[in-house]
Scaffold this motif. Structure first.
Motif, PDB file in Angstrom:
ATOM      1  N   TRP A  24       0.833  -1.210   0.000  1.00  0.00           N
ATOM      2  CA  TRP A  24       0.000   0.000   0.000  1.00  0.00           C
ATOM      3  C   TRP A  24       0.869   1.263   0.000  1.00  0.00           C
ATOM      4  O   TRP A  24       0.509   2.267  -0.609  1.00  0.00           O
ATOM      5  CB  TRP A  24      -0.927  -0.006   1.215  1.00  0.00           C
ATOM      6  N   VAL A  43      -9.409   4.003 -11.750  1.00  0.00           N
ATOM      7  CA  VAL A  43     -10.274   3.410 -10.721  1.00  0.00           C
ATOM      8  C   VAL A  43     -11.326   2.507 -11.369  1.00  0.00           C
ATOM      9  O   VAL A  43     -11.679   1.460 -10.802  1.00  0.00           O
ATOM     10  CB  VAL A  43     -10.922   4.504  -9.859  1.00  0.00           C
ATOM     11  N   ARG A  46      -9.651  -0.605 -12.048  1.00  0.00           N
ATOM     12  CA  ARG A  46      -9.335  -1.212 -10.751  1.00  0.00           C
ATOM     13  C   ARG A  46     -10.532  -1.982 -10.215  1.00  0.00           C
ATOM     14  O   ARG A  46     -10.390  -3.091  -9.710  1.00  0.00           O
ATOM     15  CB  ARG A  46      -8.910  -0.119  -9.768  1.00  0.00           C
ATOM     16  N   SER A  50     -10.442  -6.030 -10.342  1.00  0.00           N
ATOM     17  CA  SER A  50     -10.488  -6.631  -9.006  1.00  0.00           C
ATOM     18  C   SER A  50     -11.591  -7.688  -8.945  1.00  0.00           C
ATOM     19  O   SER A  50     -11.412  -8.767  -8.363  1.00  0.00           O
ATOM     20  CB  SER A  50     -10.744  -5.570  -7.932  1.00  0.00           C
ATOM     21  N   ILE A  87     -15.326   2.203  -0.033  1.00  0.00           N
ATOM     22  CA  ILE A  87     -13.997   1.889  -0.554  1.00  0.00           C
ATOM     23  C   ILE A  87     -13.813   2.509  -1.937  1.00  0.00           C
ATOM     24  O   ILE A  87     -12.692   2.868  -2.329  1.00  0.00           O
ATOM     25  CB  ILE A  87     -13.754   0.361  -0.574  1.00  0.00           C
ATOM     26  N   TYR A  88     -14.923   2.682  -2.677  1.00  0.00           N
ATOM     27  CA  TYR A  88     -14.824   3.389  -3.966  1.00  0.00           C
ATOM     28  C   TYR A  88     -14.394   4.838  -3.744  1.00  0.00           C
ATOM     29  O   TYR A  88     -13.507   5.338  -4.446  1.00  0.00           O
ATOM     30  CB  TYR A  88     -16.168   3.358  -4.697  1.00  0.00           C
ATOM     31  N   ASN A  90     -12.743   5.998  -1.278  1.00  0.00           N
ATOM     32  CA  ASN A  90     -11.353   5.960  -0.837  1.00  0.00           C
ATOM     33  C   ASN A  90     -10.404   5.755  -2.013  1.00  0.00           C
ATOM     34  O   ASN A  90      -9.405   6.470  -2.161  1.00  0.00           O
ATOM     35  CB  ASN A  90     -11.178   4.843   0.191  1.00  0.00           C
ATOM     36  N   TRP A  91     -10.708   4.790  -2.873  1.00  0.00           N
ATOM     37  CA  TRP A  91      -9.860   4.522  -4.043  1.00  0.00           C
ATOM     38  C   TRP A  91      -9.791   5.734  -4.958  1.00  0.00           C
ATOM     39  O   TRP A  91      -8.721   6.131  -5.412  1.00  0.00           O
ATOM     40  CB  TRP A  91     -10.397   3.326  -4.821  1.00  0.00           C
ATOM     41  N   GLN A  92     -10.975   6.325  -5.234  1.00  0.00           N
ATOM     42  CA  GLN A  92     -11.006   7.418  -6.198  1.00  0.00           C
ATOM     43  C   GLN A  92     -10.255   8.641  -5.688  1.00  0.00           C
ATOM     44  O   GLN A  92      -9.487   9.259  -6.434  1.00  0.00           O
ATOM     45  CB  GLN A  92     -12.456   7.784  -6.521  1.00  0.00           C
ATOM     46  N   SER A 189     -16.743  -5.148  -5.106  1.00  0.00           N
ATOM     47  CA  SER A 189     -16.425  -4.814  -6.495  1.00  0.00           C
ATOM     48  C   SER A 189     -17.652  -4.967  -7.388  1.00  0.00           C
ATOM     49  O   SER A 189     -17.875  -4.165  -8.297  1.00  0.00           O
ATOM     50  CB  SER A 189     -15.290  -5.709  -7.008  1.00  0.00           C
ATOM     51  N   THR A 230      -4.805  -4.402  -6.260  1.00  0.00           N
ATOM     52  CA  THR A 230      -5.847  -4.060  -5.296  1.00  0.00           C
ATOM     53  C   THR A 230      -6.135  -5.212  -4.346  1.00  0.00           C
ATOM     54  O   THR A 230      -6.225  -5.023  -3.129  1.00  0.00           O
ATOM     55  CB  THR A 230      -7.141  -3.665  -6.034  1.00  0.00           C
TER      56      THR A 230
END
Length: 310
Positions: A24, A43, A46, A50, A87-88, A90-92, A189, A230
Motif C-alpha cells: 500500500w 479506478v 481497478r 479486481s 472503498i470506492y 477511498n480509491w477514487q 467490487s 488491489t
C-alpha cells in the motif's frame, strides 16, 4: 498450541500484515507509472479487474459456497454494498490525490486514520476512550487546524481518505467473520461495476479517450495488473490480522503513510513549507502518544491474563 507454534504464527502474521502495508505504501509509484491514464479510468479498471481477479480466486480456493451463503443474507448484502461505496470513495480520492501531485496529503490521511478509527469507535460503537487516546485525538485535531489556518488549505484529500477508510473499517467490524476477505471484496467490487462502466463511457467520450491498449503493451500489462494490485494487499492484510494482536497491527499500519510521505517529499519533491511541517510534526506526536497507549494496553492485557494451564 506450543510456544514455538505460537511464535511461528505471529511471525507469519507480521510478515503478511507488513507486506500488505508495504505494498500500500508503494501504490503511488504504481499509479504514476500508469500515466497517461487518468484517475477516473484507473479506478474504473481497478474495480472491474479486481472483480475478475476475485472470481478467479473464488474458483481456485473453492470459495463459492461461502459467497452464496452471504448472497442469501439481505443484511450482509446491504453491508457489503455500503462498504463498496466507501472503498470506492477511498480509491477514487487516493488516485486523484496521487495523480494531482498530492501524495503527501494522502499520507496525512493515513497517518491520522488510526486515531479517526478510535474516535469513530467512541461515537458510533460507544466504546470508552482511554486518557492517552483522548490526548492523541486532541493533538491530531490541532494538527488539522494548523494546516487549515497556517497553511491556508483545507486538507480535503486527507480528511476524505481517513473518513472513508475509517467508516469502511467500522462496517467490516460490524460484519465480523460472517464475510471472508475474498467474498467481501468480490461483492464490494460487484456493486461498483455500474459506476465503473459509467466512468469508462464518460472517459471514452473525452478528447483523450480510453488509454487501455493505446499506450503500448507494457502500459496495458501494468493497467491490467490493477486488479491484482488491489486484491493482494487486502488478502495479505486479512491473513495477518488473524494471526497477530491488534496492537501489532496498529503499529505496523504506519508503514504505509511513512512510505507515502517519503515518496511525496524525497521522490516527487512536493512542497513542504514550514506551516505544513508543523502540522505533520503534531500528527507524529499524536501517533507517538497513540503507540504508547497501545503498548501500555497490551502490557496490561498480558498482566491480567491468567497463565495457560500446563
Amino acid at each position: 498450541m506450543t510456544p514455538e507454534t505460537t511464535r511461528a504464527t505471529q511471525t507469519a502474521g507480521i510478515a503478511y500484515a507488513g507486506s500488505a502495508y508495504l505494498l500500500w505504501g508503494f501504490l503511488p509509484l504504481y499509479f504514476l507509472l500508469l500515466q497517461p491514464t487518468g484517475p477516473w479510468e484507473v479506478v474504473a479498471w481497478r474495480v472491474l479487474l479486481s472483480f475478475v481477479f476475485c472470481l478467479l480466486l473464488l474458483t481456485v480456493t473453492r470459495g463459492w459456497p461461502a459467497l452464496l451463503a452471504i448472497v442469501r443474507s439481505p443484511r450482509l448484502l446491504g453491508w457489503t454494498a455500503l462498504a463498496g461505496l466507501l472503498i470506492y470513495v477511498n480509491w477514487q480520492v487516493f488516485v486523484l490525490g496521487t495523480l494531482s501531485g498530492n501524495v503527501v496529503e494522502t499520507a496525512l490521511g493515513y497517518f491520522i486514520n488510526p486515531i479517526t478509527t478510535v474516535l469513530l469507535g467512541f461515537l458510533v460503537l460507544k466504546e470508552r476512550l482511554r486518557r492517552l487516546q483522548w490526548v492523541a485525538v486532541g493533538i491530531a485535531a490541532a494538527a488539522v487546524v494548523v494546516i487549515v489556518v497556517a497553511y491556508g488549505h483545507v486538507p480535503w484529500i486527507a480528511l476524505t481518505l481517513t473518513a472513508s477508510f475509517g467508516l469502511y473499517g467500522l462496517i467490516k467490524k460490524k460484519i465480523g467473520p460472517a464475510v471472508d476477505a475474498v467474498s467481501g471484496l468480490t461483492l464490494e467490487s460487484f456493486w461498483l461495476i455500474p459506476i465503473a462502466v459509467v466512468q469508462l463511457v464518460i472517459v471514452a467520450t473525452t478528447p483523450v479517450g480510453l488509454t487501455m491498449g493505446t499506450a503500448g503493451w507494457s502500459h496495458a500489462v501494468l493497467l491490467a495488473f490493477a486488479g491484482v494490485a488491489t486484491a493482494v494487499p487486502l488478502l495479505l492484510f486479512a491473513a495477518g490480522t488473524r494471526r497477530v494482536d491488534l496492537a501489532v497491527i496498529g503499529m505496523l499500519q504506519f508503514l504505509t503513510p511513512v512510505l507515502q510521505f517519503l515518496i511525496g517529499v524525497a521522490v516527487l519533491r512536493e512542497p513542504m513549507p514550514p506551516e505544513r511541517w508543523i502540522g505533520f510534526v503534531l500528527v507524529w506526536i499524536a501517533i507517538a502518544v497513540f503507540i504508547v497507549d497501545l503498548l501500555l494496553a497490551a502490557r496490561r492485557g498480558r498482566r491480567d491474563t491468567p497463565a495457560a494451564a500446563l
